[in-house]
Write an enzyme that holds these catalytic residues in place. Structure first.
Site, short mmCIF file in Angstrom:
data_model
loop_
_atom_site.label_atom_id
_atom_site.label_comp_id
_atom_site.label_asym_id
_atom_site.label_seq_id
_atom_site.Cartn_x
_atom_site.Cartn_y
_atom_site.Cartn_z
N GLU A 188 0.81 -1.23 0.00
CA GLU A 188 0.00 0.00 0.00
C GLU A 188 0.84 1.28 0.00
O GLU A 188 0.54 2.22 0.73
CB GLU A 188 -0.95 0.00 1.21
CG GLU A 188 -1.92 -1.15 1.19
CD GLU A 188 -2.79 -1.24 2.45
OE1 GLU A 188 -3.97 -1.53 2.30
OE2 GLU A 188 -2.27 -1.05 3.57
C1 TNX Z 1 -4.53 -4.16 4.76
S1 TNX Z 1 -2.68 -6.43 4.41
C2 TNX Z 1 -3.26 -3.85 5.22
C3 TNX Z 1 -3.08 -3.43 6.61
C4 TNX Z 1 -4.38 -3.29 7.34
C5 TNX Z 1 -5.28 -4.45 6.98
C6 TNX Z 1 -6.57 -4.45 7.74
C7 TNX Z 1 -1.73 -5.32 4.16
C8 TNX Z 1 -0.49 -5.73 3.57
N1 TNX Z 1 -2.10 -4.06 4.49
O1 TNX Z 1 -2.36 -2.22 6.66
O2 TNX Z 1 -4.11 -3.29 8.70
O3 TNX Z 1 -5.56 -4.41 5.61
O4 TNX Z 1 -7.31 -5.61 7.49
#
Ligand code: TNX
Length: 438
Positions: A250
């Site tokens: 992300e």
């Molecule tokens: C996605 S999974 C994210 C996290 C959040 C999560 C909540 C991932 C690699 N990144 O930053 O905590 O969803 O479900």
């Protein structure tokens, strides 16, 4: 091992043939590193394995054969079990960044993971809302970045001694700690502590909400490179296990043309420190060093990214959010948890196969699977327990058992029968309507 069992069960164990429980090391190549053979009968219990890890896994099976109270004397059913894990990586990720969990809480989680024969504890140590590991060359990461948490709570961080205590405790249960420092995104807490890591040099606002994707290290600054070298260098020195996780997920606030080269530089640093890099699926868009491991998490870009990762020579950890993100709600009524990947009840956690996540991926590409407990909504150890029980054992069986041996009808009965064990451990759990509770 013997002392672990003795303490747990209150019985005498040794390699003496007359002991009630006899542990034997033997050369049996088919049992690999973690397989074991367990035989019980009128003469007692014998567990055989190639090494201590296999004996330890066998001991967990013995514990599950004993009454919920876990104490002897008791009768053990007569069995002959030969048992080898399907996947080498059977992990649980705990997010200690959104909310902080102290050493004692983490040990409780390790014990649960060990009971279900997991062998990896992935600690998500840093995120926008908090930095949880003391790094001596960058002291304000923990001293300043550790002060915050989701919801404005108190935060906290592990000293080097705390971290070593967790690593040692996990190792005594044959669990390897995989620490994650998430870069270049999910770094607001680091940027608050060291504003020179931002592109404009300005300190951002402290983040205590749950949005994602707004922070980034400034990828090209020389100080960023020094940060990566020193932080991952210290992390490598503190971590006996072979893997360091660099996050990489992300990174919506990192310029897209800078992301790949940045992730390559971090991998080089990890590789240079003698460790293998692990990254979330997005890192598959970059070049990958030999030995890199890529962790699948969502179905949007995930299938293409993991196919690309395998073409680049990486192996995969499967963490499909709609199956193993234990921060998802069980159903619409669950008070805790998120629901962006849908509701996730026990049948969902059990009814999938890691080798079928993406076409073009075959079983040998899959190093294993990992459940993830993100903690935006989870703040106490009993809330952790409530979210992982009973879904963690479902995931653990997917990770350990051959596909042909799995069946929901049998599993739901076996799983529900663990409720008295959780009660005896003082662990909270969710009474899913999918299970036939005793
Ligand atoms: C996605 S999974 C994210 C996290 C959040 C999560 C909540 C991932 C690699 N990144 O930053 O905590 O969803 O479900």
């Amino acid at each position: 091992m013997a002392s672990f069992l003795a303490e747990l069960l209150g019985l005498e164990i040794s390699n003496a043939p007359e002991a009630a429980v006899q542990l034997a090391l033997e050369d049996d190549p088919d049992l690999c590193d973690e397989g074991y053979e367990l035989m019980s009968g009128s003469g007692g219990v014998l567990i055989r394995a190639n090494g201590p890890a296999g004996l330890f896994r066998g001991v967990q099976t013995l514990r599950q054969l004993l009454p919920a109270s876990g104490r002897l004397p008791a009768e053990v059913p007569g069995v002959r079990i030969r048992d080898v894990p399907r996947f080498a990586w059977r992990g649980l990720m705990l997010d200690v960044a959104r909310h902080f969990f102290g050493v004692g809480d983490v040990k409780r989680v390790v014990d649960l993971a060990a009971f279900y024969k997991l062998n990896i504890l992935h600690l998500h140590l840093t995120d926008d809302q908090g930095w949880r590991l003391a790094i001596s060359s960058w002291p304000d990461l923990a001293a300043v970045g550790g002060l915050t948490a989701v919801g404005g709570g108190r935060g906290g961080f592990y000293t080097a001694a705390d971290y070593a205590e967790i690593v040692d405790y996990a190792a005594s249960r044959f669990i390897t700690v995989v620490p994650e420092i998430d870069v270049p995104g999910h770094t607001n807490a680091a940027l608050v502590a060291y504003p020179e890591l931002t592109c404009d040099g300005q300190a951002p606002q402290v983040a205590t909400g749950t949005e994602v994707g707004f922070s980034s290290l400034c990828p090209d600054k020389p100080i960023t490179q020094r940060f990566i070298e020193e932080v991952f260098g210290e992390l490598a020195a503190m971590t006996p296990g072979p893997y360091l996780h660099l996050g990489g997920d992300e990174a919506m606030s990192t310029p897209p043309d800078k992301y790949g080269p940045f992730v390559e530089r971090v991998q080089q640093v990890i590789h240079g420190a003698g460790k293998r890099p692990v990254g979330w699926q997005e890192v598959a868009t970059a070049r990958l060093v030999p030995g890199a491991v890529v962790q699948y998490w969502n179905s949007d870009a995930g299938p293409d990214q993991v196919v690309a990762a395998v073409r680049k020579g990486a192996r995969l950890i499967m963490s499909p959010a709609d199956r193993v993100y234990l921060d998802m709600k069980y159903d619409v009524a669950t008070g805790l948890g998120l629901d962006w990947a849908g509701e996730l009840d026990v049948p969902d956690a059990y009814g999938w196969d890691p080798a079928e996540i993406a076409s073009g991926i075959a079983e040998p590409d899959v190093l294993g699977i990992e459940a993830a407990l993100w903690t935006e909504t989870v703040a106490t150890v009993s809330e952790i327990e409530y979210m992982v029980l009973p879904r963690l054992p479902a995931m653990a069986e997917v990770a350990w058992s051959q596909r042909a041996t799995r069946d929901w009808a049998g599993f739901r009965t076996r799983l529900a029968a663990h409720a008295p064990r959780w009660a005896a451990m003082g662990a909270a759990y969710h009474r899913s309507p999918a299970l036939p509770w005793p």
